[in-house]
Design an enzyme around this catalytic site. Structure first.
Site, PDB file in Angstrom:
ATOM      1  N   THR A  76       0.841  -1.205   0.000  1.00  0.00           N
ATOM      2  CA  THR A  76       0.000   0.000   0.000  1.00  0.00           C
ATOM      3  C   THR A  76       0.873   1.251   0.000  1.00  0.00           C
ATOM      4  O   THR A  76       0.621   2.193  -0.762  1.00  0.00           O
ATOM      5  CB  THR A  76      -0.935   0.005   1.215  1.00  0.00           C
ATOM      6  OG1 THR A  76      -1.636  -1.244   1.287  1.00  0.00           O
ATOM      7  CG2 THR A  76      -1.955   1.131   1.114  1.00  0.00           C
ATOM      8  N   GLY A 131       1.102   1.785   5.470  1.00  0.00           N
ATOM      9  CA  GLY A 131       0.005   0.843   5.575  1.00  0.00           C
ATOM     10  C   GLY A 131      -0.009   0.165   6.934  1.00  0.00           C
ATOM     11  O   GLY A 131       0.777   0.483   7.833  1.00  0.00           O
ATOM     12  N   LYS A 143       1.570  -4.051  12.652  1.00  0.00           N
ATOM     13  CA  LYS A 143       2.400  -3.783  11.494  1.00  0.00           C
ATOM     14  C   LYS A 143       3.623  -4.690  11.553  1.00  0.00           C
ATOM     15  O   LYS A 143       3.919  -5.273  12.576  1.00  0.00           O
ATOM     16  CB  LYS A 143       2.840  -2.312  11.469  1.00  0.00           C
ATOM     17  CG  LYS A 143       1.714  -1.346  11.111  1.00  0.00           C
ATOM     18  CD  LYS A 143       2.174   0.111  11.123  1.00  0.00           C
ATOM     19  CE  LYS A 143       3.401   0.386  10.314  1.00  0.00           C
ATOM     20  NZ  LYS A 143       3.292  -0.060   8.904  1.00  0.00           N
ATOM     21  N   GLY A 144       4.311  -4.785  10.419  1.00  0.00           N
ATOM     22  CA  GLY A 144       5.581  -5.482  10.424  1.00  0.00           C
ATOM     23  C   GLY A 144       5.555  -6.889   9.888  1.00  0.00           C
ATOM     24  O   GLY A 144       6.540  -7.613  10.023  1.00  0.00           O
ATOM     25  N   GLU A 152       9.971   1.220  11.050  1.00  0.00           N
ATOM     26  CA  GLU A 152       8.664   1.867  10.911  1.00  0.00           C
ATOM     27  C   GLU A 152       8.265   2.545  12.215  1.00  0.00           C
ATOM     28  O   GLU A 152       7.838   3.709  12.225  1.00  0.00           O
ATOM     29  CB  GLU A 152       7.605   0.826  10.516  1.00  0.00           C
ATOM     30  CG  GLU A 152       7.732   0.347   9.082  1.00  0.00           C
ATOM     31  CD  GLU A 152       6.775  -0.770   8.753  1.00  0.00           C
ATOM     32  OE1 GLU A 152       6.444  -0.920   7.564  1.00  0.00           O
ATOM     33  OE2 GLU A 152       6.355  -1.505   9.678  1.00  0.00           O
TER      34      GLU A 152
END
Length: 283
Positions: A76, A131, A143-144, A152
């Site tokens: 994304t 994203g 995330k991740g 991030e």
């Protein structure tokens, strides 16, 4: 703890006081807004890739000339990189500096013409766009799953604003509810010991279903950009209880570097739906 989440359409989004900068943004050239997508034909919907592109382009509309922008990682975020590079090449934006969250993002951003730097040179980031694998009703994230969670989180936590871009499949009632991985980055040294410690800690979770070392296609341990390993945690029906307490417990384990729960960091989530509509969730 941030306040309640308020869903609204993008065009009705109301700037909040914490989004007002103390410094005045530099003047910018006029650029063409992202056109609204045509409604999907009855009985059909946009592809997931089209949804990702819509959310990414809407987020890039918030970038101003002169900004320092955190550049996310993943499929994304890649659409946001392409759009930002296009606007810079056209001259609609200028003097933008990107802070990449992974080596892959750095290569992509350089290829589309985005000037790059890092947190050492720019410790204050105006806006990050990235994203997420999951978004809960309080705008907490997982995330991740691509392995870039440490960089991030460092960059997005240093941002005045963190705008998350997702398609509607990423919305979950609680973190971990997709039954996909919640990643934890660990040092390679005695990683099996760290894996056992994580299992012991999380066995107290009623829906915890296991943890395993992530491996690459050749069977070797997956390596992050920081040369660390990833241990993936799994939950049958999501994580229940105090997320901050669970986060603290994981981070107190020696050998753990960071985990993929992003708690209270996102300031806005842009959700693209299958029918082409866009929903904005603000803290």
């Amino acid at each position: 703890m941030r306040g309640a989440v308020c869903p609204q359409t993008l065009d009705a989004a109301i700037p909040l006081p914490h989004l007002l900068f103390a410094r005045s943004p530099p003047p910018r050239r006029r650029r063409t807004p992202t056109p609204a997508p045509a409604p999907a034909p009855a009985g059909m919907g946009l592809s997931q890739e089209e949804q990702k592109r819509i959310a990414a382009h809407r987020a890039v509309e918030q970038v101003e000339s002169g900004m320092v922008v955190g550049l996310g990682t993943g499929s994304t975020a890649a659409h946001a990189l392409d759009r930002l590079g296009e606007l810079l090449r056209r001259g609609a934006l200028r003097d933008v500096v990107g802070i990449p969250t992974s080596l892959k993002t750095a290569a992509h951003a350089a290829a589309v013409g985005i000037p790059l730097s890092d947190l050492d040179s720019h410790p204050r980031v105006d806006l990050s766009i990235d994203g997420a694998d999951e978004v809960d009703p309080s705008l907490n994230l997982v995330k991740g799953r691509g392995g870039s969670l440490l960089r991030e989180k460092m960059i997005e936590a240093a941002s005045d604003r963190f705008v998350v871009i997702v398609d509607d499949s990423k919305l979950v009632p609680r973190l971990g509810a997709s039954a996909l991985a919640v990643p934890v980055e660990v040092v390679p040294f005695c990683h099996n010991y760290t894996l056992t410690q994580l299992k012991t800690l999380l066995n107290q979770q009623p829906h915890f279903s296991g943890a395993k070392l992530r491996t690459a296609a050749d069977g070797a341990p997956f390596l992050t950009d920081n040369s660390n390993y990833i241990i993936d945690l799994y939950f049958e029906d999501g994580i229940t209880g105090d997320l901050n307490a669970i986060s603290d417990g994981i981070l107190r384990l020696t050998g753990v570097v960071e985990h993929g729960m992003f708690l209270g960091i996102a300031t806005e989530v842009i959700v693209a739906n299958k029918d082409g509509s866009v929903l904005v969730l603000n803290k």
